[in-house]
Scaffold this motif. Structure first.
Motif, PDB file in Angstrom:
ATOM      1  N   UNK A 149      -0.374   2.449  30.240  1.00 24.72           N
ATOM      2  CA  UNK A 149       0.102   3.731  29.736  1.00 24.72           C
ATOM      3  C   UNK A 149       0.394   3.730  28.239  1.00 24.72           C
ATOM      4  N   UNK A 150       0.367   2.550  27.584  1.00 23.80           N
ATOM      5  CA  UNK A 150       0.864   2.473  26.207  1.00 23.80           C
ATOM      6  C   UNK A 150      -0.114   1.920  25.189  1.00 23.80           C
ATOM      7  N   UNK A 151      -1.121   1.163  25.616  1.00 27.26           N
ATOM      8  CA  UNK A 151      -2.065   0.565  24.665  1.00 27.26           C
ATOM      9  C   UNK A 151      -3.490   0.766  25.157  1.00 27.26           C
TER      10      UNK A 151
ATOM     11  N   UNK B 183       0.794  -1.220   0.000  1.00 27.93           N
ATOM     12  CA  UNK B 183       0.000   0.000   0.000  1.00 27.93           C
ATOM     13  C   UNK B 183       0.826   1.270   0.000  1.00 27.93           C
ATOM     14  N   UNK B 184       2.126   1.115  -0.160  1.00 27.50           N
ATOM     15  CA  UNK B 184       2.967   2.301  -0.201  1.00 27.50           C
ATOM     16  C   UNK B 184       3.358   2.778   1.177  1.00 27.50           C
ATOM     17  N   UNK B 185       4.087   3.866   1.198  1.00 25.48           N
ATOM     18  CA  UNK B 185       4.530   4.438   2.462  1.00 25.48           C
ATOM     19  C   UNK B 185       3.322   4.859   3.288  1.00 25.48           C
ATOM     20  N   UNK B 186       3.233   4.409   4.542  1.00 26.97           N
ATOM     21  CA  UNK B 186       2.062   4.765   5.352  1.00 26.97           C
ATOM     22  C   UNK B 186       2.001   6.260   5.598  1.00 26.97           C
ATOM     23  N   UNK B 187       0.795   6.812   5.706  1.00 31.28           N
ATOM     24  CA  UNK B 187       0.658   8.247   5.984  1.00 31.28           C
ATOM     25  C   UNK B 187       1.167   8.592   7.379  1.00 31.28           C
ATOM     26  N   UNK B 188       1.643   9.795   7.535  1.00 31.10           N
ATOM     27  CA  UNK B 188       2.086  10.260   8.843  1.00 31.10           C
ATOM     28  C   UNK B 188       0.872  10.554   9.716  1.00 31.10           C
TER      29      UNK B 188
ATOM     30  N   UNK C 221      -4.002   4.322  17.143  1.00 33.80           N
ATOM     31  CA  UNK C 221      -4.392   5.191  16.028  1.00 33.80           C
ATOM     32  C   UNK C 221      -3.347   5.230  14.918  1.00 33.80           C
ATOM     33  N   UNK C 222      -2.076   5.279  15.296  1.00 33.76           N
ATOM     34  CA  UNK C 222      -1.039   5.589  14.311  1.00 33.76           C
ATOM     35  C   UNK C 222      -0.033   4.466  14.091  1.00 33.76           C
ATOM     36  N   UNK C 223      -0.163   3.363  14.816  1.00 34.30           N
ATOM     37  CA  UNK C 223       0.763   2.260  14.625  1.00 34.30           C
ATOM     38  C   UNK C 223       1.939   2.318  15.577  1.00 34.30           C
ATOM     39  N   UNK C 224       2.719   1.245  15.544  1.00 33.61           N
ATOM     40  CA  UNK C 224       3.854   1.100  16.449  1.00 33.61           C
ATOM     41  C   UNK C 224       5.130   1.638  15.852  1.00 33.61           C
ATOM     42  N   UNK C 225       6.262   1.199  16.417  1.00 41.39           N
ATOM     43  CA  UNK C 225       6.344   0.231  17.510  1.00 41.39           C
ATOM     44  C   UNK C 225       6.000   0.845  18.861  1.00 41.39           C
ATOM     45  N   UNK C 226       5.746  -0.036  19.831  1.00 40.62           N
ATOM     46  CA  UNK C 226       5.510   0.446  21.182  1.00 40.62           C
ATOM     47  C   UNK C 226       6.821   0.953  21.781  1.00 40.62           C
TER      48      UNK C 226
ATOM     49  N   UNK D  60       0.333  16.252  18.909  1.00 38.51           N
ATOM     50  CA  UNK D  60       0.830  14.902  18.635  1.00 38.51           C
ATOM     51  C   UNK D  60       1.851  14.462  19.680  1.00 38.51           C
ATOM     52  N   UNK D  61       2.671  15.381  20.158  1.00 41.39           N
ATOM     53  CA  UNK D  61       3.672  15.027  21.164  1.00 41.39           C
ATOM     54  C   UNK D  61       2.987  14.576  22.451  1.00 41.39           C
ATOM     55  N   UNK D  62       1.947  15.297  22.863  1.00 46.92           N
ATOM     56  CA  UNK D  62       1.218  14.917  24.077  1.00 46.92           C
ATOM     57  C   UNK D  62       0.440  13.625  23.852  1.00 46.92           C
ATOM     58  N   UNK D  63      -0.202  13.502  22.692  1.00 46.82           N
ATOM     59  CA  UNK D  63      -0.987  12.295  22.408  1.00 46.82           C
ATOM     60  C   UNK D  63      -0.101  11.049  22.410  1.00 46.82           C
ATOM     61  N   UNK D  64       1.173  11.206  22.029  1.00 42.74           N
ATOM     62  CA  UNK D  64       2.074  10.053  22.001  1.00 42.74           C
ATOM     63  C   UNK D  64       2.316   9.486  23.390  1.00 42.74           C
ATOM     64  N   UNK D  65       1.977  10.227  24.436  1.00 37.27           N
ATOM     65  CA  UNK D  65       2.138   9.743  25.806  1.00 37.27           C
ATOM     66  C   UNK D  65       0.896   9.006  26.305  1.00 37.27           C
ATOM     67  N   UNK D  66      -0.127   8.901  25.474  1.00 36.34           N
ATOM     68  CA  UNK D  66      -1.376   8.268  25.900  1.00 36.34           C
ATOM     69  C   UNK D  66      -1.436   6.818  25.427  1.00 36.34           C
TER      70      UNK D  66
END
Length: 368
Positions: A290-292, A32-37, A214-219, A202-208
């Motif tokens: 805290x991660x999933x 499917x090509x490069x995944x969207x950011x 929503x956006x994939x891993x890795x964990x 996005x920086x804050x959401x990455x801590x949830x």
């Protein structure tokens, strides 16, 4: 285009640029090509999904919210998401999060009606004035609105001017209501109105726990597992009782407490390994929180349970044999669907068995 005979190689098109040196087609391209950011994904959210996303984002803020609620809808009275700092809700201290999913950056003309709406709701008694009010949009705020939000005195002046003119704020409403709103607008502090840029969101959401979903891993990497304390904690009580029953039965010991194990080195070494496994699984549980997504760790526990229960229910000479076979089976389980498998290890699986024993879902010794 020059004439081509069958079997001739394709003629390159001069207006297609040559690929970068070393770039080749990969499996990712075929899938499917490069995944969207994350930023690109957000651009295609619906307004409702954007509000859900912001609700998740608020959970990552370093604020001591008593409760976070999504209010958005056709009659949200200016509050899409609310963060309450006390059980008093809208009657106490709270923060307001205004979600706008527009294709373009927000302009002052987008902000003025929203500010009016929240002030009207305060005048009408639906809310107290929020402690902070955030504008949140995928494209952020445009230069004009950014400047005004950074200069509260300018925002105040410009907003009050909008009560006059050809299309004044509150047009069509009862004049006395508009006067009350304007009266409130003349007294409030305008530094409560703020914007948040998408990279900050996005920086804050990455801590949830919601980011990877929503956006994939890795964990993220797991923290180092702490060594179990010398004195067991209260939450270890039940699985330790099951272990002590195993030692009494298998080693023919008289046990008056954990201290009794000190006189039996083999039992003590076995006991220490089981506690280490339990604490490893507990660390994974906290990491998962805290991660999933909520429920992911519990689903892993259920998968381990389903993988070992047939082994647990067989007949054995004693509880030690049952415990050993169950732990061996747990270690050998091939679990592939749960996201936590990417950060787990065999000790976690053995520890999960002790977590299950802690709630009596697994028992080692036959009842007498």
């Amino acid at each position: 285009m020059p004439h081509q005979a069958p079997g001739d190689p394709p003629v390159p098109l001069s207006d297609i640029p040559a690929p970068p040196q070393g770039q080749v087609t990969t499996v990712a391209n075929l899938a499917g090509g490069t995944p969207p950011t994350p930023r690109q994904r957000i651009f295609f959210y619906t307004p409702d999904v954007w509000e859900d996303f912001i609700l998740e984002w608020v959970t990552g803020l370093r604020e001591d919210y008593f409760q976070i609620k999504r209010i958005g809808g056709s009659n949200d009275r200016g509050a899409d998401v609310a963060g309450f700092l006390s059980p008093d809700g809208f009657e106490g201290e709270w923060d307001c999060f205004q979600c706008k999913h527009y294709e373009e950056a927000l302009m002052p003309s987008d902000a003025y009606p929203e500010i009016f709406k929240i002030l009207r709701s305060v005048v009408e008694g639906h809310y107290t004035m929020p402690r902070r009010y955030y504008f949140l949009a995928p494209q952020g705020c445009g230069p004009g609105l950014k400047r005004m939000l950074s200069k509260p005195s300018e925002l105040r002046t410009k907003f009050l001017e909008k009560f006059e003119g050809d299309k004044p704020l509150g047009a069509g409403l009862d004049g006395s209501l508009v006067d009350k709103v304007r009266g409130l607008a003349e007294t409030i502090e305008y530094n409560v109105f703020r914007s948040v840029e998408i990279h900050e969101i996005l920086e804050v959401h990455s801590r949830t726990p919601y980011y990877a979903h929503r956006f994939g891993g890795p964990l993220p990497a797991r923290p180092v597992v702490q060594t179990p304390p010398e004195t067991p904690e209260e939450e270890e009580t039940r699985y330790i009782e099951h272990l002590l029953n195993v030692y009494v039965e298998h080693f023919k010991m008289e046990i008056q407490g954990i201290e009794s194990l000190m006189s039996h080195p083999k039992a003590m070494k076995h006991f220490s390994r089981q506690r280490e496994a339990f604490y490893s699984a507990e660390a994974l549980r906290v990491f998962a929180r805290d991660s999933v997504m909520p429920g992911t760790f519990e689903e892993l526990q259920n998968e381990v349970y389903e993988g070992v229960i047939e082994t647990q229910e067989r007949s054995y000479p004693d509880g030690m044999e049952r415990l050993t076979r169950v732990l061996e089976m747990a270690t050998a389980l091939s679990l592939t669907s749960n996201a936590l498998i990417s950060v787990s290890n065999p000790r976690d699986k053995r520890g999960i068995c002790h977590q299950l024993a802690n709630s009596d879902r697994l028992i080692w010794c036959d009842e007498q």
